[in-house]
Design an enzyme around this catalytic site. Structure first.
Site, PDB file in Angstrom:
ATOM      1  N   ASP A   1       1.138   2.599   3.703  1.00 40.48           N
ATOM      2  CA  ASP A   1       0.270   3.699   3.239  1.00 40.48           C
ATOM      3  C   ASP A   1       1.115   4.961   3.001  1.00 40.48           C
ATOM      4  OD1 ASP A   1      -1.917   5.053   2.348  1.00 40.48           O
ATOM      5  OD2 ASP A   1      -2.967   5.098   4.260  1.00 40.48           O
TER       6      ASP A   1
ATOM      7  N   HIS B   1       0.848  -1.212   0.000  1.00 37.07           N
ATOM      8  CA  HIS B   1       0.000   0.000   0.000  1.00 37.07           C
ATOM      9  C   HIS B   1       0.877   1.254   0.000  1.00 37.07           C
ATOM     10  CE1 HIS B   1      -4.060   1.755   1.387  1.00 37.07           C
ATOM     11  NE2 HIS B   1      -3.308   2.746   0.936  1.00 37.07           N
TER      12      HIS B   1
HETATM   13  O1  DOR Z   1      -4.526   9.682   4.550  1.00 41.29           O
HETATM   14  C1  DOR Z   1      -4.651   9.185   3.438  1.00 41.29           C
HETATM   15  N1  DOR Z   1      -3.995   9.659   2.368  1.00 41.29           N
HETATM   16  N2  DOR Z   1      -5.480   8.144   3.282  1.00 41.29           N
HETATM   17  C2  DOR Z   1      -5.798   7.667   2.079  1.00 41.29           C
HETATM   18  O2  DOR Z   1      -6.579   6.757   2.003  1.00 41.29           O
HETATM   19  C3  DOR Z   1      -5.272   8.299   0.840  1.00 41.29           C
HETATM   20  C4  DOR Z   1      -3.994   8.967   1.126  1.00 41.29           C
HETATM   21  C5  DOR Z   1      -3.472   9.860   0.007  1.00 41.29           C
HETATM   22  O3  DOR Z   1      -3.488   9.420  -1.140  1.00 41.29           O
HETATM   23  O4  DOR Z   1      -3.001  10.957   0.308  1.00 41.29           O
HETATM   24 ZN    ZN Z   2      -3.704   4.686   0.964  1.00 41.54          ZN
END
Ligand code: DOR
Ligand code: ZN
Length: 427
Positions: free
Chosen positions: A287, A57
């Site tokens: 993430d 991710h």
């Molecule tokens: O905090 C986040 N930023 N959550 C997400 O799901 C997308 C991500 C982004 O692309 O900046």
């Molecule tokens: Zn994400």
């Protein structure tokens, strides 16, 4: 004269406790034991050799609109410098990857610039060409936005249910961003967390699970609390480093807006409770969602959500291993074995034939993390001052892609999904 191996990593400590020479040819491990004759020998005395991590991710940004936050060069170098050899890029790019044309452009950009292996997911929306994306090589689908986030608008439950049926028919994996967003003023980490509560994650997950067609392979992204994680079973899920290392009360040395992320960082008690369930977490992913300091230093309500993290994920967790708080084998399951299995990637082992995607870390040395040692274009980190164990060498396909702060590129790094129908002769 031709040698038996292209490269030997000499005298490395393996996860099973052996000290051995790893001989590599044509991108694969061909022997582990005493060194074969090789073109190149790298002294790995004092280094722990681990399989390269699979970060399922990341948001590598790039393209015309977002290259100032990160691009495939800086993002993939950041991955390698954190021991990650495969990244899975999320499709909420500008433009989003809703069909094969946008998808193929993204593959070309990454093929040109990336230093690590990469897979790219297809975007799920009411208008997406799911089959077209699958045949263009999407590795999986999602993150599917059941709630709005930075660069992703929320889908209706009907749109999601229809996409689920199509994805199930293809036998592909769908990954899901599940949250429930309440109305209200979003002015601090505490209000952000209250407006996107952990019970909302759980409620949304349960509502979606009721719409899963038979045979759907699903995976929940970035669960932020035991309340949501306990509700996931039997579906697999990820937990992110920021939910393990940061909290509303303890958000590092950066202002609150920098730690604004979706789902939000939680209270300290929740963070600690998440660590208590470490053994039942299937996957850790970063993430990685870089935004610049300029963007993040806006008033909290204006700051975009997201935290950079691909480079610090394994280092922070390996420091926990060295401190004796978690086992090395548990870490490898969450950052190597399980993400690879979910994505249908080959298993990483030290047996002959396995891809030589490897990272070598100092055995006894943690360093204090500072933003200026990191390669992400974001240029900041909330983990400043924390301890990390960073690799000194990272190999991708047997190539020394990262060697003591120097990077070098190799080709053929795109990881295609199982539906790929090749239409181009060369990427
Ligand atoms: O905090 C986040 N930023 N959550 C997400 O799901 C997308 C991500 C982004 O692309 O900046
Ligand atoms: Zn994400």
């Amino acid at each position: 004269m031709s040698f038996d191996a292209d490269c030997v990593l000499k005298g490395a400590l393996l996860p099973d406790g052996r000290v051995a020479d790893i001989s590599i040819r044509d991108g694969r491990i061909i022997h582990v034991g005493a060194a074969l004759r090789a073109d190149q020998t790298v002294d790995c005395t004092g280094l722990l050799c681990l399989p390269g991590a699979v970060d399922m991710h990341v948001h590598m940004r790039g393209g015309k609109e977002q290259g100032h936050k990160e691009d495939w060069v800086s993002g993939s170098q950041s991955a390698l410098a954190g021991g990650v050899t495969t990244v899975v890029d999320q499709p909420n790019t500008i433009p989003p990857l809703t069909g094969p044309d946008a998808f193929t452009e993204r593959v070309k950009e990454a093929t040109r610039d990336a230093y690590c292996r990469f897979g790219i997911n297809g975007y799920v929306s009411g208008a997406s060409d799911i089959r077209g994306l699958w045949e263009a090589g999407a590795l999986a689908f999602g993150e599917t936005f059941a709630a709005a986030s930075s660069f992703g608008s929320a889908l209706t439950i009907e749109e999601i249910a229809q996409a689920f049926s199509e994805i199930a028919r293809l036998g592909a994996l769908v990954t899901i961003h599940a949250e429930d967003v309440l109305p209200g003023d979003d002015t601090s980490l505490a209000t952000h967390a209250a407006l996107r509560p952990e019970e909302g994650e759980k409620k949304c997950m349960q509502m979606l699970a009721e719409r899963f067609p038979p045979g759907l392979s699903a995976h929940f992204c970035h669960l932020s609390s035991p309340i949501s994680a306990d509700a996931a079973s039997p579906v697999t899920f990820e937990v992110m480093p920021h939910h393990l290392f940061l909290s509303i009360e303890n958000h590092g040395s950066v202002p609150e807006g920098y730690c604004k992320v979706n789902p939000p960082v939680r209270h300290e008690a929740t963070r600690k409770a998440l660590w208590e369930m470490w053994d039942s977490i299937p996957v850790i992913a970063s993430d990685h969602a870089p935004h610049t300091t300029e963007e993040k230093s806006q008033p909290f309500s204006e700051a975009p959500s997201g935290i950079p993290g691909v480079e610090t994920m394994v280092p922070l967790l390996l420091a926990e291993v060295y401190a004796g708080r978690i086992s090395l084998s548990s870490l490898l399951k969450k950052v190597v074995t399980t993400p690879a299995r979910l994505l249908g990637l080959p298993e990483s082992t030290f047996l002959p034939g396995s891809a030589a995607d490897l990272a070598l870390y100092p055995r006894n040395e943690t360093v204090t993390i500072t933003a200026d040692m990191l390669y992400s274009r974001a240029g900041w980190t909330p983990y400043e001052g924390m301890q990390g164990v960073f690799p000194v060498i990272t190999c991708v396909k047997g190539h020394l892609s990262y060697l003591r702060n120097e990077f070098s590129r190799t080709d053929g790094l795109w990881v295609t999904g199982r539906g790929y129908k090749c239409t181009e002769t060369k990427y």
